[in-house]
Motif scaffolding. Sequence first.
Motif, mmCIF file in Angstrom:
data_model
loop_
_atom_site.group_PDB
_atom_site.id
_atom_site.type_symbol
_atom_site.label_atom_id
_atom_site.label_comp_id
_atom_site.label_asym_id
_atom_site.label_seq_id
_atom_site.Cartn_x
_atom_site.Cartn_y
_atom_site.Cartn_z
ATOM 1 N N LEU A 32 0.833 -1.194 0.000
ATOM 2 C CA LEU A 32 0.000 0.000 0.000
ATOM 3 C C LEU A 32 0.874 1.253 0.000
ATOM 4 O O LEU A 32 0.554 2.247 -0.657
ATOM 5 N N THR A 33 1.999 1.195 0.707
ATOM 6 C CA THR A 33 2.963 2.296 0.678
ATOM 7 C C THR A 33 3.434 2.543 -0.748
ATOM 8 O O THR A 33 3.513 3.687 -1.208
ATOM 9 N N MET A 34 3.733 1.473 -1.470
ATOM 10 C CA MET A 34 4.201 1.576 -2.850
ATOM 11 C C MET A 34 3.119 2.149 -3.761
ATOM 12 O O MET A 34 3.394 3.042 -4.571
ATOM 13 N N LEU A 35 1.896 1.686 -3.620
ATOM 14 C CA LEU A 35 0.805 2.180 -4.463
ATOM 15 C C LEU A 35 0.475 3.643 -4.178
ATOM 16 O O LEU A 35 0.212 4.428 -5.100
ATOM 17 N N LEU A 36 0.520 4.029 -2.908
ATOM 18 C CA LEU A 36 0.266 5.424 -2.557
ATOM 19 C C LEU A 36 1.383 6.331 -3.063
ATOM 20 O O LEU A 36 1.135 7.459 -3.511
ATOM 21 N N GLY A 37 2.616 5.858 -2.990
ATOM 22 C CA GLY A 37 3.735 6.632 -3.540
ATOM 23 C C GLY A 37 3.612 6.791 -5.045
ATOM 24 O O GLY A 37 3.870 7.871 -5.594
ATOM 25 N N ALA A 38 3.212 5.724 -5.747
ATOM 26 C CA ALA A 38 3.024 5.805 -7.197
ATOM 27 C C ALA A 38 1.878 6.756 -7.546
ATOM 28 O O ALA A 38 1.969 7.536 -8.503
ATOM 29 N N ALA A 39 0.808 6.714 -6.766
ATOM 30 C CA ALA A 39 -0.312 7.635 -6.990
ATOM 31 C C ALA A 39 0.119 9.073 -6.732
ATOM 32 O O ALA A 39 -0.274 9.991 -7.460
ATOM 33 N N GLY A 40 0.937 9.280 -5.696
ATOM 34 C CA GLY A 40 1.462 10.623 -5.422
ATOM 35 C C GLY A 40 2.335 11.127 -6.561
ATOM 36 O O GLY A 40 2.279 12.308 -6.932
ATOM 37 N N ALA A 41 3.148 10.244 -7.142
ATOM 38 C CA ALA A 41 3.980 10.627 -8.284
ATOM 39 C C ALA A 41 3.114 11.002 -9.478
ATOM 40 O O ALA A 41 3.378 11.989 -10.174
ATOM 41 N N TRP A 42 2.056 10.220 -9.724
ATOM 42 C CA TRP A 42 1.169 10.508 -10.838
ATOM 43 C C TRP A 42 0.458 11.849 -10.651
ATOM 44 O O TRP A 42 0.387 12.668 -11.580
ATOM 45 N N LEU A 43 -0.058 12.083 -9.438
ATOM 46 C CA LEU A 43 -0.734 13.356 -9.164
ATOM 47 C C LEU A 43 0.237 14.534 -9.249
ATOM 48 O O LEU A 43 -0.107 15.597 -9.770
ATOM 49 N N GLY A 44 1.443 14.354 -8.737
ATOM 50 C CA GLY A 44 2.448 15.420 -8.814
ATOM 51 C C GLY A 44 2.807 15.752 -10.246
ATOM 52 O O GLY A 44 2.980 16.927 -10.596
ATOM 53 N N ASN A 45 2.935 14.730 -11.100
ATOM 54 C CA ASN A 45 3.202 14.971 -12.518
ATOM 55 C C ASN A 45 2.051 15.716 -13.179
ATOM 56 O O ASN A 45 2.264 16.629 -13.979
ATOM 57 N N ALA A 46 0.825 15.320 -12.858
ATOM 58 C CA ALA A 46 -0.344 15.962 -13.457
ATOM 59 C C ALA A 46 -0.427 17.430 -13.059
ATOM 60 O O ALA A 46 -0.641 18.307 -13.908
ATOM 61 N N VAL A 47 -0.235 17.712 -11.787
ATOM 62 C CA VAL A 47 -0.327 19.099 -11.312
ATOM 63 C C VAL A 47 0.831 19.938 -11.855
ATOM 64 O O VAL A 47 0.641 21.093 -12.233
#
Length: 89
Positions: A32-47
Amino acid sequence: MFQLLWILMIGLVLGLIARLLLRGPQSIPWWLTMLLGAAGAWLGNAVSGWLGVRHTTGIDWTRHLLQLGFAIALVALAAPAWSRSHPRR
């Protein structure tokens, strides 16, 4: 296939850094740590793309800070929810 592995590795690193920066215990599993980090990377790239700072000359500090900030926020939101739904025995 290699791109998926790269995304998961970056997600794990961002998730672990987020857990280190947050106070208190986060009793969430590593996946879950890995998936949340990947989601954070995706959101950071989008923003960062929305703000127009995604591609700059040199190191993209703003994009990386946004990725880490989103990873921290997602871990901070998910850890209490995970603890409530999966109590330790």
